[in-house]
Design a protein around this motif. Structure first.
Motif, PDB file in Angstrom:
ATOM      1  N   MET A  29       0.825  -1.211   0.000  1.00  9.59           N
ATOM      2  CA  MET A  29       0.000   0.000   0.000  1.00  9.59           C
ATOM      3  C   MET A  29       0.859   1.261   0.000  1.00  9.59           C
ATOM      4  O   MET A  29       0.463   2.261  -0.544  1.00  9.59           O
ATOM      5  N   GLY A  30       1.979   1.181   0.646  1.00  6.35           N
ATOM      6  CA  GLY A  30       2.861   2.343   0.667  1.00  6.35           C
ATOM      7  C   GLY A  30       2.217   3.527   1.334  1.00  6.35           C
ATOM      8  O   GLY A  30       2.204   4.627   0.809  1.00  6.35           O
ATOM      9  N   THR A  31       1.652   3.307   2.490  1.00  2.86           N
ATOM     10  CA  THR A  31       0.905   4.370   3.142  1.00  2.86           C
ATOM     11  C   THR A  31       1.195   4.371   4.632  1.00  2.86           C
ATOM     12  O   THR A  31       1.410   3.322   5.222  1.00  2.86           O
ATOM     13  N   ALA A  32       1.156   5.544   5.223  1.00  2.00           N
ATOM     14  CA  ALA A  32       1.280   5.630   6.674  1.00  2.00           C
ATOM     15  C   ALA A  32      -0.113   5.633   7.274  1.00  2.00           C
ATOM     16  O   ALA A  32      -1.055   6.134   6.673  1.00  2.00           O
ATOM     17  N   VAL A  33      -0.234   5.049   8.430  1.00  2.00           N
ATOM     18  CA  VAL A  33      -1.526   5.006   9.103  1.00  2.00           C
ATOM     19  C   VAL A  33      -1.377   5.618  10.486  1.00  2.00           C
ATOM     20  O   VAL A  33      -0.465   5.253  11.223  1.00  2.00           O
ATOM     21  N   LEU A  60      -2.537  -4.745   9.568  1.00  2.00           N
ATOM     22  CA  LEU A  60      -2.225  -3.958   8.372  1.00  2.00           C
ATOM     23  C   LEU A  60      -1.066  -4.589   7.597  1.00  2.00           C
ATOM     24  O   LEU A  60      -1.078  -4.631   6.368  1.00  2.00           O
ATOM     25  N   HIS A  61      -0.083  -5.071   8.325  1.00  2.64           N
ATOM     26  CA  HIS A  61       1.047  -5.704   7.643  1.00  2.64           C
ATOM     27  C   HIS A  61       0.617  -6.990   6.935  1.00  2.64           C
ATOM     28  O   HIS A  61       1.108  -7.306   5.856  1.00  2.64           O
ATOM     29  N   GLU A 117      -0.937  -6.055   3.745  1.00  2.00           N
ATOM     30  CA  GLU A 117       0.127  -5.708   2.804  1.00  2.00           C
ATOM     31  C   GLU A 117       0.744  -6.967   2.191  1.00  2.00           C
ATOM     32  O   GLU A 117       0.947  -7.051   0.980  1.00  2.00           O
ATOM     33  N   TRP A 126       2.819  -5.121  -5.838  1.00  2.00           N
ATOM     34  CA  TRP A 126       4.193  -4.863  -6.302  1.00  2.00           C
ATOM     35  C   TRP A 126       5.209  -5.807  -5.690  1.00  2.00           C
ATOM     36  O   TRP A 126       6.339  -5.873  -6.139  1.00  2.00           O
ATOM     37  N   LYS A 134      -7.110  -0.494   0.756  1.00  2.18           N
ATOM     38  CA  LYS A 134      -6.621   0.379   1.815  1.00  2.18           C
ATOM     39  C   LYS A 134      -7.752   0.742   2.767  1.00  2.18           C
ATOM     40  O   LYS A 134      -7.630   0.591   3.981  1.00  2.18           O
ATOM     41  N   GLY A 141      -3.401   7.249   5.191  1.00  7.17           N
ATOM     42  CA  GLY A 141      -3.052   8.063   4.028  1.00  7.17           C
ATOM     43  C   GLY A 141      -4.170   8.962   3.551  1.00  7.17           C
ATOM     44  O   GLY A 141      -4.336   9.180   2.357  1.00  7.17           O
ATOM     45  N   GLY A 142      -4.952   9.499   4.476  1.00 12.04           N
ATOM     46  CA  GLY A 142      -5.996  10.442   4.095  1.00 12.04           C
ATOM     47  C   GLY A 142      -7.378   9.827   3.942  1.00 12.04           C
ATOM     48  O   GLY A 142      -8.352  10.536   3.703  1.00 12.04           O
ATOM     49  N   ASP A 143      -7.470   8.506   4.065  1.00 14.98           N
ATOM     50  CA  ASP A 143      -8.776   7.838   4.102  1.00 14.98           C
ATOM     51  C   ASP A 143      -8.984   7.386   5.534  1.00 14.98           C
ATOM     52  O   ASP A 143      -8.189   6.607   6.060  1.00 14.98           O
ATOM     53  N   ARG A 196      -0.402  12.522  -6.459  1.00 18.86           N
ATOM     54  CA  ARG A 196       0.388  11.507  -7.141  1.00 18.86           C
ATOM     55  C   ARG A 196       0.405  11.701  -8.643  1.00 18.86           C
ATOM     56  O   ARG A 196       0.865  10.838  -9.361  1.00 18.86           O
TER      57      ARG A 196
END
Lengths: 167, 241
Positions: B1-5, B30-31, B34, B40, B97, B121-123, B168
């Motif tokens: 996801m490449g996102t911070a929570v 969360l991990h 992922e 990816w 996500k 990440g904003g959600d 992005r």
């Protein structure tokens, strides 16, 4: 200010980065800087208790404009937080407070060997800054927005700290 | 996801377990998401499934759950959210996500935390009484002023998800053409489920006004759209603060 700091401890749970960066690094770095900046000018001095394990001592001088000669409750203070170790290096942040408002957050020190890790830290702190500053001005609990992601590094970070809702 | 929570938690009367262990559990979840869903990481179950190396029956059960939600989001959005039409093959990332953040919040609530907010990440999603006032105040990031807010929403509980092209670049894809979409600068959806709100926000960013009308018809969901030139529109019940 005690109230704000207490709120930090009791209500802010934490901050985790899903990829790469150590959970809570940015939060610890920020809250230690915040405590120092929030303290009366005369007591904003270096050599606070270490918070960064092996990294402690890397960066701990109080920085910023000269402290006012009288200890006024308002006024501008800045401080650099304890150096926090994360997965790939050490970082610390600098916080500037004007009275009860945070006016700036920046990356004070970053020690890391690799560019990937630099990229991580350099993204986390601006995001922290953005969320903190907008939270303060608009009195919001959180911010929704499109993800900050660098496609190249497949990493982004976002952070929210509600102790910044300083009354 | 490449996102911070990020997590904000408020303890109830009866003290729940330690903050540290609660966060550890939430982060473990969360991990795991992922590891399972990463498109990816070439050896993740979903990557192997996409390449045809792993049969659908052999996938972890949560993949089925997510794909069922994708199906629902595709239907509700009139096909504007469509993980089956992505250029690189089936890709549920646009819903994963939100789904994983929602799951983390449910876990924390079940652990006894009285109130909280989890923001991936904003959600984000909120539960329980807000720290002050009658509703949680959630800012929507302004698409062009990095430190500004486009508006503030007041939500008692549930999700706020925002998609857009401003952070992005044009990463959203129009499922009809397989090409990058630029129908919105910013698209925000509120509603009970963050998984659906996340997917619908993506659909709204790609489909624009058509999707706004569809969301208006969905009970419990509201939407707010900022067009490429800054023109704003919203569903009638959007909870502006």
């Amino acid at each position: 200010m005690k109230r704000a700091i207490t709120a930090t401890v009791s209500t802010v749970a934490g901050f985790g980065v899903v990829l790469g960066m150590h959970t809570a690094t940015a939060r610890n770095a920020l809250s230690s800087a915040l405590k120092r900046a929030a303290a009366p000018a005369a007591t904003t001095v270096p050599a606070a208790p270490a918070g960064g394990g092996a990294a402690a001592g890397a960066s701990r001088a109080a920085a910023g404009p000269p402290a006012p000669s009288t200890t006024v409750p308002g006024g501008v203070h800045s401080a650099v937080g304890t150096a926090e170790q994360y997965g790939y290096g050490v970082l610390s942040v600098k916080v500037t407070v004007d009275g009860k408002r945070i006016t700036d957050i920046s990356l004070a020190n970053l020690q890391t060997a690799e560019s990937y890790s630099q990229m991580l830290a350099q993204q986390v702190v601006p995001m922290l800054r953005q969320e903190v500053l907008s939270a303060q001005t608009a009195r919001v609990n959180g911010v929704s927005g499109a993800t900050y992601t660098s496609e190249a590094y497949l990493i982004s970070a976002q952070s929210a700290l509600d102790h910044l809702h300083v009354p | 996801m490449g996102t911070a929570v990020s997590f904000h938690l408020y303890p109830g009367e009866g003290a729940p377990g330690s903050l540290h262990s609660a966060l550890e559990k939430a982060c473990e979840g969360l991990h795991r998401v992922e590891e399972v869903f990463s498109t990816w990481q070439p050896d993740s179950p979903v990557s192997r499934w996409r390449r045809g190396e792993l049969a659908a029956e052999s996938l972890p059960p949560e993949v089925g759950e997510v794909m069922a939600l994708c199906e629902q989001a595709k239907r509700l959005s009139g096909g504007w959210f469509d993980p089956w039409s992505m250029p690189g093959g089936t890709d549920p990332t646009g819903l994963v996500k939100g789904w994983s953040v929602e799951a983390a919040a449910s876990l924390l609530q079940a652990e006894g935390w009285r109130a909280g907010m989890v923001n991936g990440g904003g959600d984000l999603t909120v539960f329980g009484p807000p720290p002050q006032g009658a509703a949680w105040r959630i800012g929507v990031q302004h698409p062009w002023r990095p430190e500004g807010l486009a508006c503030v929403l007041e939500v008692a509980s549930g999700a706020v998800a925002t998609s857009g092209t401003y952070q992005r670049g044009p990463h959203l894809v129009d499922p009809r053409t397989g090409r990058p979409a630029v129908a919105a600068a910013s698209a925000t959806v509120t509603g009970p489920s963050l998984a659906l709100a996340d997917a619908l926000a993506t659909a709204l960013a790609v489909g624009g006004a058509t999707v706004l009308d569809r969301i208006a018809a969905l009970p419990g969901y509201e939407a707010y759209l900022i067009g490429p030139e800054g023109q704003e529109s919203q569903t009638p019940g959007m909870p502006f603060g």
